[in-house]
Design a protein around this motif. Structure first.
Motif, PDB file in Angstrom:
ATOM      1  N   THR A  38       0.840  -1.098  -0.094  1.00 11.77           N
ATOM      2  CA  THR A  38       0.027   0.018  -0.093  1.00 11.77           C
ATOM      3  C   THR A  38       0.971   1.351   0.030  1.00 11.77           C
ATOM      4  O   THR A  38       2.069   1.043   0.187  1.00 11.77           O
ATOM      5  CB  THR A  38      -0.973   0.156   1.322  1.00 11.77           C
ATOM      6  N   TRP A  39       0.125   2.384  -0.188  1.00 14.39           N
ATOM      7  CA  TRP A  39       1.116   3.647  -0.041  1.00 14.39           C
ATOM      8  C   TRP A  39       1.260   3.883   1.166  1.00 14.39           C
ATOM      9  O   TRP A  39       2.410   4.375   1.802  1.00 14.39           O
ATOM     10  CB  TRP A  39       0.282   4.773  -0.673  1.00 14.39           C
ATOM     11  N   ARG A  40       0.456   3.603   2.147  1.00 14.14           N
ATOM     12  CA  ARG A  40       0.897   3.668   3.682  1.00 14.14           C
ATOM     13  C   ARG A  40       2.157   3.053   4.025  1.00 14.14           C
ATOM     14  O   ARG A  40       2.938   3.410   4.731  1.00 14.14           O
ATOM     15  CB  ARG A  40      -0.278   3.373   4.592  1.00 14.14           C
ATOM     16  N   ALA A  41       2.401   1.904   3.501  1.00 17.13           N
ATOM     17  CA  ALA A  41       3.626   0.911   3.707  1.00 17.13           C
ATOM     18  C   ALA A  41       4.744   1.727   3.079  1.00 17.13           C
ATOM     19  O   ALA A  41       5.624   1.807   3.456  1.00 17.13           O
ATOM     20  CB  ALA A  41       3.455  -0.505   3.184  1.00 17.13           C
ATOM     21  N   TYR A  42       4.504   2.099   1.964  1.00 16.90           N
ATOM     22  CA  TYR A  42       5.596   2.875   1.289  1.00 16.90           C
ATOM     23  C   TYR A  42       5.891   4.104   2.038  1.00 16.90           C
ATOM     24  O   TYR A  42       7.006   4.459   2.328  1.00 16.90           O
ATOM     25  CB  TYR A  42       5.359   3.333  -0.087  1.00 16.90           C
ATOM     26  N   TRP A  43       4.939   4.862   2.509  1.00 16.14           N
ATOM     27  CA  TRP A  43       5.124   6.030   3.269  1.00 16.14           C
ATOM     28  C   TRP A  43       5.935   5.707   4.601  1.00 16.14           C
ATOM     29  O   TRP A  43       6.956   6.388   5.144  1.00 16.14           O
ATOM     30  CB  TRP A  43       4.060   6.949   3.750  1.00 16.14           C
ATOM     31  N   ALA A  44       5.669   4.801   5.337  1.00 17.83           N
ATOM     32  CA  ALA A  44       6.387   4.159   6.471  1.00 17.83           C
ATOM     33  C   ALA A  44       7.526   3.825   6.218  1.00 17.83           C
ATOM     34  O   ALA A  44       8.554   4.142   6.999  1.00 17.83           O
ATOM     35  CB  ALA A  44       5.562   3.128   7.233  1.00 17.83           C
ATOM     36  N   PRO A  54      -3.351  10.420   8.523  1.00 17.14           N
ATOM     37  CA  PRO A  54      -4.625  10.397   8.905  1.00 17.14           C
ATOM     38  C   PRO A  54      -5.310   9.104   8.929  1.00 17.14           C
ATOM     39  O   PRO A  54      -4.712   8.304   8.123  1.00 17.14           O
ATOM     40  CB  PRO A  54      -5.531  11.337   8.022  1.00 17.14           C
ATOM     41  N   ALA A  55      -6.408   8.526   9.544  1.00 19.73           N
ATOM     42  CA  ALA A  55      -6.607   7.213   9.679  1.00 19.73           C
ATOM     43  C   ALA A  55      -7.215   6.821   8.323  1.00 19.73           C
ATOM     44  O   ALA A  55      -7.983   7.431   7.536  1.00 19.73           O
ATOM     45  CB  ALA A  55      -7.811   7.121  10.548  1.00 19.73           C
ATOM     46  N   GLY A  56      -6.728   5.604   7.642  1.00 22.82           N
ATOM     47  CA  GLY A  56      -6.956   5.028   6.461  1.00 22.82           C
ATOM     48  C   GLY A  56      -6.227   5.836   5.421  1.00 22.82           C
ATOM     49  O   GLY A  56      -6.495   5.320   4.158  1.00 22.82           O
ATOM     50  N   ALA A  57      -5.181   6.792   5.450  1.00 23.66           N
ATOM     51  CA  ALA A  57      -4.677   7.315   4.469  1.00 23.66           C
ATOM     52  C   ALA A  57      -3.620   6.128   3.987  1.00 23.66           C
ATOM     53  O   ALA A  57      -3.162   5.680   4.487  1.00 23.66           O
ATOM     54  CB  ALA A  57      -3.814   8.580   4.939  1.00 23.66           C
ATOM     55  N   PRO A  80      -8.601  17.888   6.882  1.00 21.31           N
ATOM     56  CA  PRO A  80      -9.815  17.868   7.942  1.00 21.31           C
ATOM     57  C   PRO A  80     -11.058  18.611   7.561  1.00 21.31           C
ATOM     58  O   PRO A  80     -12.163  18.331   7.896  1.00 21.31           O
ATOM     59  CB  PRO A  80      -9.183  18.249   9.216  1.00 21.31           C
ATOM     60  N   GLU A  81     -10.988  19.708   7.143  1.00 23.34           N
ATOM     61  CA  GLU A  81     -12.171  20.616   6.649  1.00 23.34           C
ATOM     62  C   GLU A  81     -12.840  20.034   5.674  1.00 23.34           C
ATOM     63  O   GLU A  81     -12.082  19.546   4.696  1.00 23.34           O
ATOM     64  CB  GLU A  81     -11.623  22.026   6.793  1.00 23.34           C
TER      65      GLU A  81
END
Length: 83
Positions: A38-44, A54-57, A80-81
């Motif tokens: 996932t992109w989240r795994a890449y960013w980590a 953010p949650a789910g990002a 967030p807005e």
């Protein structure tokens, strides 16, 4: 001289925007870089602190690309807005 362009759009629901605009423009969701599920795994792996995501990002693609490689990458940035 080659120039790379990316369009960034603030929104509250990137996944919804990806689905709509990919279909509307004939684009496809951008897969995460090779070796990452996932992109989240890449960013980590790149060192982005969990507290900044953010949650789910990044759990599903938040950007779309032109499969022909001619159009710009479009990234839907969660904010967030409401937009």
């Amino acid at each position: 001289m080659e120039m790379t362009v990316q369009l960034t759009i603030d929104c509250s629901d990137p996944q919804r925007m990806v689905a709509f605009w990919a279909e509307a423009l004939g684009y496809v969701p951008e897969p995460p870089p090779g070796g990452h599920a996932t992109w989240r795994a890449y960013w980590a792996a790149m060192g982005v602190p969990e507290a900044e995501l953010p949650a789910g990002a990044g759990d599903v693609p938040e950007s779309i690309i032109d499969p022909a490689g001619r159009g710009p990458r479009v990234w839907f940035q969660q904010v967030p807005e409401p937009k």
